[in-house]
Design an enzyme around this catalytic site. Sequence first.
Site, PDB file in Angstrom:
ATOM      1  N   ASP A 100      44.191  94.033  23.445  1.00  0.00           N
ATOM      2  CA  ASP A 100      45.174  93.958  22.365  1.00  0.00           C
ATOM      3  C   ASP A 100      46.443  94.740  22.688  1.00  0.00           C
ATOM      4  O   ASP A 100      46.437  95.683  23.488  1.00  0.00           O
ATOM      5  CB  ASP A 100      44.587  94.507  21.063  1.00  0.00           C
ATOM      6  CG  ASP A 100      43.636  93.531  20.407  1.00  0.00           C
ATOM      7  OD1 ASP A 100      43.345  92.482  21.014  1.00  0.00           O
ATOM      8  OD2 ASP A 100      43.172  93.819  19.282  1.00  0.00           O
ATOM      9  N   HIS A 253      42.212  97.712  24.996  1.00  0.00           N
ATOM     10  CA  HIS A 253      43.666  97.699  24.809  1.00  0.00           C
ATOM     11  C   HIS A 253      44.354  97.848  26.157  1.00  0.00           C
ATOM     12  O   HIS A 253      43.902  98.625  27.009  1.00  0.00           O
ATOM     13  CB  HIS A 253      44.115  98.831  23.884  1.00  0.00           C
ATOM     14  CG  HIS A 253      43.635  98.682  22.463  1.00  0.00           C
ATOM     15  ND1 HIS A 253      42.367  99.065  22.076  1.00  0.00           N
ATOM     16  CD2 HIS A 253      44.248  98.185  21.356  1.00  0.00           C
ATOM     17  CE1 HIS A 253      42.214  98.815  20.774  1.00  0.00           C
ATOM     18  NE2 HIS A 253      43.340  98.285  20.317  1.00  0.00           N
TER      19      HIS A 253
END
Length: 726
Positions: A100, A253
């Site tokens: 992300d 991430h």
Amino acid sequence: MRRRPHRPAGSPPAAPGPRRHWFRIVVPLVLLAFVVSVLAVDGYTSRGFAGDQEGRGERAGRSGAGVPREVADGGPVVDAGHDPPRSYRAPGRTVVLTFDDGPDPMWTPRVREVLDRHGVPGTFFVTGRQTARHPGLVRDLIRSGHEIGVHTFSHPDLATQSGDAVDRELAFTQLALAGAAGVHSSLVRMPYSSTAGALDGPSWSVARHLGEKGYVLAFVDQDTRDWSRPGARAIADAATPDPPGRGTVVLLHDSGGDRSQTVRALETLVPRLKADGYRFATVAELVGVERLTDGAGTAARWQGWVFVTAVTVSGTTVSVLGVLLLVVGGLVLGRCVLMLGLAHRHARLARRCPRAGPGPPVTGPVSVVVPACNEVLCIGKTLRSLAVSDHPVEIVVVDDGSDDGTADAAEALGLPGVTVVRTPNRGKAAALNTGVLRASHEIVVMLDADTVFEPSTVRRLVEPFADPSVGATAGNAKVGNRHGMLGRWQHIEYVMGFNLDRRMYDLLHCMPTVPGAVGAFRVRALREAGMLSGDTLAEDTDLTMALHRAGWEVRYAEHAVARTEAPGSLRQLRRQRYRWSYGTMQAAWKHRHALVERGHAGRFGRVGLPLLAVFQILTPLLAPLIDLLTVYGLVFGNAALTLLAWCGVLAVQGVCAAYAFRLDGEPLRPLWALPVQQIVYRQVMYLVLVQACLTALSGYRLPWQRLKRKGNVVVPPAGGGLRSGV
């Protein structure tokens, strides 16, 4: 003093009118339009309008819908466009690695390198803003065979956004993808989401809305919480399927901070899972389709390119403006602190010791030179105020080619000690030089023909000449026509700006300007400085700087009060300040060599000129950012916080103004107009300074511009201060 256009001998000719008009009018408008446009693009794409924010309770109450069991108990991939909705799980021993918040120029390439080296696909949920900033990274991910999903444009919590704001976030991200890589994606992950079972009423309403628009939603089975940086080993352990053999969608991430632990965790995790017999897949494989991205059409690609370019330019510009705002904020605060501190010290020293120097007090007569061109409405008040001076004076009126009977009006008054000299129009500097040559005394007082002196003004003005090192003194000019809003605004500016500044410059021994409205000079100092020159449009500033370079001290006589007629309309004000600003730049450039000179000239050059450049040119040039970013914050940000910040700046200005009024013995009542002054009056001053800078850059020689006088200066009562019109 009003004048006809006059070009000094030897000065360059004026540029053609159309060029001047285009350069100083159109360019500021284009510059303003550009700044407003980039602020609008940045605000609209990254924040949306302030009204887009909605409370969770309001959205939940409006939807009233619970999360279906098929979703709450289903897999992490949801197609909410069907009724009932469908959900998908990863098959046994299948791992989907999702990332992300990217792409990030530092960490995304490192994550991609690890995946590519091990032949493992990843699913990257990119934000539109990062995509627009780093389009090449998205293209690299697609070329490497990785999957791209939508993670909104600016990463808001969609459950707190209006429907229009949600659609805008998606549309902007699709534009960014089309412009960066020529693709659209039907895969989306809502920011701040975790497992499908954690959906509540508001977030499910958004999920249904996304499903109806054709999006497949990806949630997670296992959140590594790598954003908290628990260590590479802890991240790898959190990503390992539990219980063993289970299929899982893992959240990691590749942006949003230091992701070095995530990269190291992948180096451990991928070989470990491969050794245990796990395979790696994309979200599209879980849904049973080849891919969830499609190529964008030609029109969409061009629109996306324009959008990416606009977002990139606006983001960069806003970042620069943010830095400049910090600079101008620091300059404004620093200027206020410096002025208040030095003005307070100046006032204490003035109370502690007289301004007169070591020599005998100046009691002998002085000459007063009044240049006048078409000043028939004002000349009477001016000469009568000089005639009642409590210091002996000789008055020399130099009529500079008037055609309205100014000289006749001066002679008709029949005042003793007044000599009228008639000359052809050659400009103010030449008129003053003529008056100095006709003067009978060693000290000469100069004032404009629209200015009124108090009886003690001349005496107060010449007191500092008891010090033989003093070559000039600057008096305290005040607005004499304070009626109306414009008069009040100028009154505030004169007291707060001009006179407070002069206290600071006086203490630092670098006074840049003896105002034409009220000043006194030693004739010997004038001769050594080369007399008055027509090289610039600010002959008073030019002369003052020349005096410093000739080694003379210039003092401020705060009790030598003169009341001058200020412009009565915004147009007249703009013309006056345009000339002042341009003339000040001319004078500073003319005397720039003082920066490297020695003695008193060097002190002025290394202290006075930098202060002039920073506080009278640079700070006013940057000051519009405060107003522009205030509007930006009101429209796109937290309106309450923005107003609080603006009021804080206003409060600082108010403190400075109140202290300046107190030092000058002025009543505080006019300060109620200060907030409105910041909104209207300051904008005119900003425009004037920008135009003056552009005129200087263009090389145009600005002519003297006529100002219309009304002769409405209020004459103070004998022995009292001005009260009328305050």
